[in-house]
Design a protein around this motif. Structure first.
Motif, short mmCIF file in Angstrom:
data_model
loop_
_atom_site.label_atom_id
_atom_site.label_comp_id
_atom_site.label_asym_id
_atom_site.label_seq_id
_atom_site.Cartn_x
_atom_site.Cartn_y
_atom_site.Cartn_z
N GLY A 288 86.22 58.24 125.41
CA GLY A 288 86.21 59.01 124.17
C GLY A 288 87.54 58.99 123.46
N ALA A 289 88.64 59.07 124.22
CA ALA A 289 89.97 59.02 123.60
C ALA A 289 90.25 57.65 122.99
CB ALA A 289 91.04 59.36 124.65
N ILE A 290 89.85 56.59 123.70
CA ILE A 290 90.04 55.24 123.16
C ILE A 290 89.25 55.08 121.87
CG2 ILE A 290 89.56 52.80 123.58
CD1 ILE A 290 90.17 53.30 126.52
N ALA A 291 88.01 55.55 121.88
CA ALA A 291 87.19 55.45 120.67
C ALA A 291 87.79 56.25 119.53
CB ALA A 291 85.77 55.94 120.98
N LEU A 292 88.30 57.43 119.85
CA LEU A 292 88.86 58.31 118.82
C LEU A 292 90.03 57.64 118.10
CD1 LEU A 292 88.51 61.17 117.68
CD2 LEU A 292 90.18 61.96 119.35
N VAL A 293 90.84 56.89 118.83
CA VAL A 293 92.02 56.26 118.25
C VAL A 293 91.67 54.93 117.59
CG1 VAL A 293 94.28 55.25 118.76
CG2 VAL A 293 93.59 57.40 119.83
N TYR A 294 90.96 54.08 118.32
CA TYR A 294 90.81 52.70 117.85
C TYR A 294 89.69 52.54 116.82
CZ TYR A 294 94.32 50.78 120.88
OH TYR A 294 95.53 50.47 121.45
N PHE A 295 88.64 53.34 116.88
CA PHE A 295 87.63 53.25 115.84
C PHE A 295 88.22 53.64 114.49
CE2 PHE A 295 83.81 53.89 118.88
CZ PHE A 295 83.95 52.58 119.28
N GLN A 296 89.07 54.67 114.49
CA GLN A 296 89.72 55.06 113.25
C GLN A 296 90.68 53.98 112.77
OE1 GLN A 296 91.69 58.84 113.40
NE2 GLN A 296 92.57 58.66 111.36
N ALA A 297 91.44 53.39 113.70
CA ALA A 297 92.39 52.34 113.31
C ALA A 297 91.66 51.12 112.76
CB ALA A 297 93.23 51.95 114.52
N TRP A 298 90.57 50.72 113.42
CA TRP A 298 89.83 49.55 112.95
C TRP A 298 89.17 49.84 111.60
CZ3 TRP A 298 87.31 48.97 118.41
CH2 TRP A 298 88.24 48.39 119.27
N SER A 299 88.71 51.07 111.40
CA SER A 299 88.10 51.42 110.11
C SER A 299 89.14 51.35 109.00
CB SER A 299 87.49 52.81 110.18
OG SER A 299 86.48 52.88 111.16
N ASP A 301 91.85 49.48 108.99
CA ASP A 301 92.15 48.06 108.75
C ASP A 301 91.05 47.41 107.94
OD1 ASP A 301 94.43 48.41 110.25
OD2 ASP A 301 93.56 47.61 112.10
N PHE A 302 89.80 47.76 108.24
CA PHE A 302 88.67 47.21 107.49
C PHE A 302 88.71 47.64 106.03
CE2 PHE A 302 84.11 47.42 106.24
CZ PHE A 302 83.81 46.06 106.35
N ALA A 303 89.08 48.91 105.79
CA ALA A 303 89.19 49.41 104.42
C ALA A 303 90.30 48.69 103.66
CB ALA A 303 89.43 50.91 104.42
N ASP A 304 91.39 48.37 104.33
CA ASP A 304 92.49 47.64 103.68
C ASP A 304 92.07 46.22 103.32
OD1 ASP A 304 94.13 49.81 103.89
OD2 ASP A 304 95.04 49.17 105.79
N VAL A 305 91.30 45.59 104.20
CA VAL A 305 90.85 44.23 103.93
C VAL A 305 89.94 44.20 102.71
CG1 VAL A 305 89.45 42.32 104.82
CG2 VAL A 305 91.13 43.44 106.30
N LEU A 306 89.06 45.19 102.58
CA LEU A 306 88.12 45.24 101.46
C LEU A 306 88.71 45.87 100.21
CD1 LEU A 306 84.81 46.27 103.28
CD2 LEU A 306 85.58 43.98 102.65
N HIS A 307 89.95 46.37 100.31
CA HIS A 307 90.63 47.00 99.17
C HIS A 307 89.79 48.16 98.60
CE1 HIS A 307 93.54 43.76 99.23
NE2 HIS A 307 92.55 42.88 99.19
N LEU A 308 89.29 49.00 99.50
CA LEU A 308 88.49 50.14 99.09
C LEU A 308 89.36 51.21 98.46
CD1 LEU A 308 86.16 50.43 102.22
CD2 LEU A 308 85.67 49.29 100.05
N SER A 309 88.73 52.06 97.67
CA SER A 309 89.47 53.14 97.03
C SER A 309 89.98 54.13 98.07
CB SER A 309 88.57 53.87 96.02
OG SER A 309 87.49 54.49 96.68
N THR A 310 90.91 54.97 97.66
CA THR A 310 91.53 55.91 98.60
C THR A 310 90.52 56.88 99.18
OG1 THR A 310 93.61 55.77 97.37
CG2 THR A 310 93.36 57.62 98.88
N ASN A 311 89.63 57.41 98.32
CA ASN A 311 88.64 58.37 98.80
C ASN A 311 87.71 57.74 99.83
OD1 ASN A 311 89.63 60.42 97.18
ND2 ASN A 311 88.28 59.89 95.46
N VAL A 312 87.26 56.53 99.56
CA VAL A 312 86.35 55.84 100.49
C VAL A 312 87.09 55.51 101.79
CG1 VAL A 312 84.92 53.80 100.85
CG2 VAL A 312 84.94 54.93 98.62
N ALA A 313 88.32 55.03 101.64
CA ALA A 313 89.10 54.65 102.82
C ALA A 313 89.37 55.85 103.72
CB ALA A 313 90.41 54.00 102.39
#
Length: 357
Positions: A288-299, A301-313
């Motif tokens: 659960g701790a690994i998921a809590l940290v890395y799922f957020q980090a990967w999300s 990174d994914f938002a940065d790649v897609l250049h999503l808006s701040t609210n969406v990111a």
């Protein structure tokens, strides 16, 4: 047939496995802790400082999730305010570093755990007669109310900006040899593993059995001589100590204690991590701790790649975490650790079937 299968399994068990099972639980837990610390040290040597920081974040979240897992999974009490105990731990460390700089770090962390434990005992005493949504609501009020104290006492607690400080914990002989982030990661994981050893032994002992008895049936537990209210308060106290230690480690790692880090969303995320990893399991707390940290980090990174808006990111990590939580619950109702145990059981049955054929 069942007796025959059991005898076959026992006879096929290797000598080292038998010796491992015959070791006292404390020794087994210490061996796991030493192995875990060695693995963390090895990983920090081959990764960059940013990855070290994430590993340390997993560490302090692990002890927070493990404490909440004890309260919810082993004792059956639902808490939506665990972030409040992290708040107490973080601000205790910050205030001690600022106002009593002569105290060593280990003493600051112990005092942070003690302060959170006292708050947990008071909260547990107030919540001992509450159940279900009433208990959840009471703990939720704790998560909302405590961070608001920073606005009430801005001169003492720093207001919205919080408290900033610096902890020079690296020994003189390692300055310039070991990077600060790497050393902080070692300190965090050493502290967390020591706490987990103590927690694991408590769970396996008489106190842990009392927790589970109260969780399963309060009437039967009372007839067996277990004091229900005292047991619930003790569970809250131990869980709060873990949360305070996690908050103190977070403050030590980041060099700051700010109310924005201890919102209601943190408490809800910790509870979701407990469910995701598996209720009533320290290994589940790790997943659960690994998921809590890395799922957020990967999300992120994914938002940065897609250049999503701040609210969406900003909301994407919560959405991704929620989708994964729903998926895991549907596939493995007992969480990730429950799914692992289920797969092990299926594998064991398939091996026994092959042996019989």
């Amino acid at each position: 047939m069942r007796t025959q299968i059991s005898d076959d399994v026992l006879s096929s068990t290797s000598g080292p496995a038998r010796r491992r099972r015959s070791l006292p639980p404390l020794i087994v837990h210490l061996l796991w802790a030493v192995l875990g610390l060695a693995l963390v040290i090895l990983l920090t040597l081959v990764t960059d400082p940013f990855t070290n920081l994430r590993m340390a974040t997993v560490g302090y979240y692990l002890i927070a999730v493990a404490g909440l897992a004890l309260l919810t999974g082993f004792n059956g009490q639902i808490s939506l305010g665990h972030g409040a105990f992290m708040f107490i731990g973080a601000y205790t460390v910050a205030l001690l570093v600022i106002h009593v700089p002569t105290f060593p770090l280990w003493l600051d962390l112990i005092l942070a755990a003690v302060a959170s434990g006292l708050a947990g005992a008071l909260a547990g005493a107030a919540a001992a007669r509450l159940k279900g949504p009433y208990l959840a609501g009471a703990t939720l009020a704790l998560a909302v109310g405590l961070p608001a104290l920073t606005q009430r006492f801005p001169d003492f607690l720093g207001g919205s900006n919080g408290l900033n400080f610096t902890v020079n914990s690296t020994p003189d002989g390692l300055v310039g040899v070991v990077p600060p982030t790497r050393w902080q990661t070692w300190v965090v994981w050493l502290t967390v593993l020591i706490a987990l050893v103590l927690l694991a032994n408590l769970i396996r002992g008489r106190i842990g059995r009392s927790f589970r008895a109260v969780r399963d049936d309060e009437v039967s537990a009372a007839l067996a001589g277990i004091h229900i209210g005292r047991t619930k308060i003790l569970a809250f106290l131990v869980s709060a100590v873990c949360g305070g230690l996690a908050g103190g480690l977070q403050a030590f790692l980041l060099g700051t204690a700010a109310p924005g880090s201890f919102t209601v969303a943190l408490s809800l995320s910790l509870l979701a991590a407990v469910v995701l990893g598996g209720l009533g399991s320290i290994w589940g707390a790790l997943w659960g701790a690994i998921a809590l940290v890395y799922f957020q980090a990967w999300s992120e990174d994914f938002a940065d790649v897609l250049h999503l808006s701040t609210n969406v990111a900003n909301n994407l990590p919560l959405a991704v975490y929620g989708v994964i939580l729903i998926f895991v619950i549907l596939v493995f109702p007992h969480g990730i650790q429950g799914g692992i145990q289920r797969l092990r059981a299926l594998r064991g049955r398939s091996k026994r079937s092959e042996g019989e054929s």
